[in-house]
Design a protein around this motif. Structure first.
Motif, mmCIF file in Angstrom:
data_model
loop_
_atom_site.group_PDB
_atom_site.id
_atom_site.type_symbol
_atom_site.label_atom_id
_atom_site.label_comp_id
_atom_site.label_asym_id
_atom_site.label_seq_id
_atom_site.Cartn_x
_atom_site.Cartn_y
_atom_site.Cartn_z
ATOM 1 N N LYS A 158 0.831 -1.204 0.000
ATOM 2 C CA LYS A 158 0.000 0.000 0.000
ATOM 3 C C LYS A 158 0.869 1.259 0.000
ATOM 4 N N ILE A 159 1.935 1.258 0.800
ATOM 5 C CA ILE A 159 2.846 2.407 0.829
ATOM 6 C C ILE A 159 3.515 2.566 -0.533
ATOM 7 N N ARG A 160 3.913 1.459 -1.138
ATOM 8 C CA ARG A 160 4.531 1.520 -2.469
ATOM 9 C C ARG A 160 3.569 2.134 -3.488
ATOM 10 N N GLU A 161 2.302 1.779 -3.398
ATOM 11 C CA GLU A 161 1.316 2.317 -4.338
ATOM 12 C C GLU A 161 1.167 3.830 -4.165
ATOM 13 N N LEU A 162 1.142 4.302 -2.920
ATOM 14 C CA LEU A 162 1.036 5.738 -2.674
ATOM 15 C C LEU A 162 2.254 6.476 -3.214
ATOM 16 N N LEU A 163 3.436 5.884 -3.043
ATOM 17 C CA LEU A 163 4.657 6.484 -3.586
ATOM 18 C C LEU A 163 4.615 6.533 -5.113
ATOM 19 N N SER A 164 4.176 5.436 -5.711
ATOM 20 C CA SER A 164 4.144 5.334 -7.178
ATOM 21 C C SER A 164 3.208 6.363 -7.799
ATOM 22 N N HIS A 165 2.105 6.669 -7.112
ATOM 23 C CA HIS A 165 1.110 7.599 -7.641
ATOM 24 C C HIS A 165 1.378 9.049 -7.245
ATOM 25 N N GLY A 166 2.453 9.285 -6.487
ATOM 26 C CA GLY A 166 2.795 10.647 -6.105
ATOM 27 C C GLY A 166 1.991 11.207 -4.956
ATOM 28 N N ALA A 167 1.190 10.371 -4.300
ATOM 29 C CA ALA A 167 0.392 10.840 -3.165
ATOM 30 C C ALA A 167 1.236 10.954 -1.900
ATOM 31 N N LEU A 168 2.399 10.324 -1.923
ATOM 32 C CA LEU A 168 3.268 10.258 -0.748
ATOM 33 C C LEU A 168 4.714 10.433 -1.188
ATOM 34 N N SER A 169 5.497 11.111 -0.364
ATOM 35 C CA SER A 169 6.948 11.189 -0.578
ATOM 36 C C SER A 169 7.652 10.945 0.747
ATOM 37 N N ILE A 170 8.837 10.373 0.683
ATOM 38 C CA ILE A 170 9.615 10.048 1.879
ATOM 39 C C ILE A 170 11.041 10.517 1.641
ATOM 40 N N ALA A 171 11.614 11.227 2.598
ATOM 41 C CA ALA A 171 12.952 11.781 2.389
ATOM 42 C C ALA A 171 13.784 11.746 3.656
ATOM 43 N N ALA A 172 15.093 11.729 3.464
ATOM 44 C CA ALA A 172 16.058 11.891 4.545
ATOM 45 C C ALA A 172 16.429 13.373 4.633
ATOM 46 N N GLY A 173 17.259 13.710 5.606
ATOM 47 C CA GLY A 173 17.802 15.063 5.687
ATOM 48 C C GLY A 173 17.043 16.023 6.570
ATOM 49 N N PHE A 174 16.168 15.516 7.438
ATOM 50 C CA PHE A 174 15.415 16.416 8.327
ATOM 51 C C PHE A 174 16.372 17.271 9.152
#
Length: 515
Positions: free
Chosen positions: A357-373
């Motif tokens: 489910k998380i992969r699907e959200l990432l693939s569709h651009g609904a979610l992004s995850i990043a380092a560097g906070f």
């Protein structure tokens, strides 16, 4: 006048429930021993905060086979599920169930234990208020609560859950800030469907928050950030069978245990169980190539690879827990500083279904995850939250309408907003452990006061994280709770009973509305 031994359990959630059940079951053999047990918790007994009613997207961190509330009966939860039509024993063992379902289990289990206590002549009371102070009173303790009531006890069990996190205390009270994602059902009604949402943290709590928001109809962009950007391991539906003989031998021996020796033993167990050099990159995978690439590789490995390294990590838990107390304080501190976060991110896992489910959200651009906070602040003029995130040599700013702190619980009992902890530290009844929680004697499980002496106060869960290993694991905590209850029962069997005193009237009597 009837003689009794008064026990106050502060915290009526999963740990308090598990401890109380072991105490009552053990009391079957204590003929003539009269106990009076007071359970202190402002919430209904059983589920506590972690297992309250919530979205079905919020799952347990462990499959049913590792989630029993009884250490001596590993399939107790599984049988409960079978009896309620969730499937056969074989089907439920490996499934990750919603936390709310586990809360129902704990609620029924607590009710069963209270009924059993009544049959055994054990007096039970529920103080539906937060305990705010513990003070010495004669040979026992005086417990004050938020409503000014007083309870007296000969022994106290401290299992109030996790200290609140103070990482983003400067954002508290700002509109749109949530200092805890749970219950996740509170998020969607308070966040407009198209608002920009920032989730602080990229571990399990982030996954719960993101999936719950999406399934409740949120369609605005969700961005998750942390310093490392690491995601948990994706857990396979089946695990390789392993034997951790080297660690079992160490646990049974009297040899000196060091951090270096444990590292050697982990490697030995891996190769003895058929692990290979070729599989090691899987064990040390990170998100440096992006979250989507990481999840693609993790899902593939969870589906097709034996992942012996992960089975070994699971199999080591009991032995490492036993060996942890034999490490020097310096070695425990070194582990916490150098390896703890890496170990957790490779040991903590989430179900394959949620990973997809998380992969699907990432693939569709609904979610992004990043380092560097780097930091987050609230801009009062624009009424938005401003995130500073490092990408390469540059610091980028992004604006958000809502922020969810999903970095997890705290471990520091000093300087926080909890009156009970402040009271214990101020009076010297307890001392903060440098590794988190209170200082606890790992041998007795009892709180150590500032004079270095054991108090008759058992400490469980994260509050004992300086003394015990992996106290955020359900099965580990159930095991420690059983051990602590057994120690108290052994103590009671060799100790004359305390007489009732003039403070007896301060105790509540059991009533239907408080149970």
């Amino acid at each position: 006048m009837t003689k009794r031994y008064r026990i106050s359990i502060i915290g009526g959630g999963s740990l308090g429930t598990s401890f109380f059940n072991r105490l009552v079951e053990g009391a079957r053999q204590r003929v003539g021993r009269t106990l009076a047990v007071t359970l202190h918790d402002p919430l209904p007994l059983g589920p506590g905060l972690p297992y309250q009613q919530d979205s079905d997207a919020v799952l347990l961190n462990s499959p049913a086979a590792y989630s029993s509330a009884i250490d001596a009966d590993k399939e107790h939860f599984c049988r409960w599920l079978v009896e309620r039509g969730y499937g056969t024993l074989e089907q439920v063992r490996s499934r990750y169930f919603p936390r709310a379902v586990y809360g129902d289990y704990l609620r029924e289990f607590m009710s069963h234990t209270i009924a059993l206590a009544g049959k055994l002549g054990i007096e039970v009371a529920h103080r539906a208020f937060a305990a705010e102070s513990i003070m010495h009173a004669g040979d026992g303790f005086r417990i004050g609560d938020s409503e000014g009531h007083v309870t007296y006890a000969d022994h106290v069990v401290l299992c109030v859950g996790n200290p609140p996190s103070a990482r983003f205390a400067h954002l508290r009270g700002r509109p749109g800030f949530f200092d805890d994602p749970y219950p996740t059902t509170k998020l969607a009604p308070a966040i407009s469907p198209h608002q920009r949402v920032l989730v602080l943290g990229t571990s399990l709590s982030f996954i719960d928050a993101a999936l719950a928001l999406h399934e409740a109809g949120h369609r605005g962009h969700i961005h998750a950030t942390s310093r490392s950007g690491r995601l948990p391991v994706v857990k396979a539906d089946s695990l390789a069978f392993v034997r951790c003989t080297e660690f079992s031998r160490m646990a049974a021996s009297t040899e000196q245990v060091t951090l270096a020796r444990l590292r050697e033993a982990v490697a030995a167990e891996y190769f003895l169980n058929g692990g290979s050099e070729a599989e090691l990159p899987d064990a040390f995978r990170d998100c440096s190539q992006g979250a989507l690439n990481y999840l693609n590789e993790e899902i593939d490995a969870a589906t097709h690879e034996p992942r012996i390294w992960y089975s070994v990590a699971l199999g080591l838990m009991t032995s490492v827990e036993n060996l942890w107390g034999r490490l020097s304080e310096r070695d425990r501190a070194d582990f916490s500083a150098e390896f703890d976060s890496k170990w957790k991110m490779r040991r903590i896992s989430f179900p394959l279904a949620n990973a997809k489910k998380i992969r699907e959200l990432l693939s569709h651009g609904a979610l992004s995850i990043a380092a560097g906070f780097q930091s987050v602040r609230y801009d009062q003029v624009r009424r938005v939250f401003v995130l500073n995130e490092r990408h390469g040599d540059a610091i980028h700013e992004r604006e958000f309408d809502a922020v969810i702190d999903a970095t997890g619980f705290g471990t520091n009992v000093a300087g926080g907003p909890t009156p009970l902890f402040a009271s214990m530290l101020a009076t010297g009844m307890g001392a903060a452990d440098p590794l988190g929680g209170f200082r606890v004697n790992p041998g007795s499980g009892l709180l150590v006061n500032t004079a270095g002496k054991d108090e008759q106060i058992s400490v469980l869960g994260t509050l004992a994280c300086g003394a015990y290993f992996w106290t955020n694991s359900l099965d580990v905590n159930v095991r420690i709770a059983a051990r602590q209850a057994s120690r108290l029962l052994a103590f009671l069997s060799n100790t004359p009973m305390a007489s009732a005193d003039e403070h007896a009237t301060a105790r509540l009597t059991v009533s239907d509305d408080c149970l």
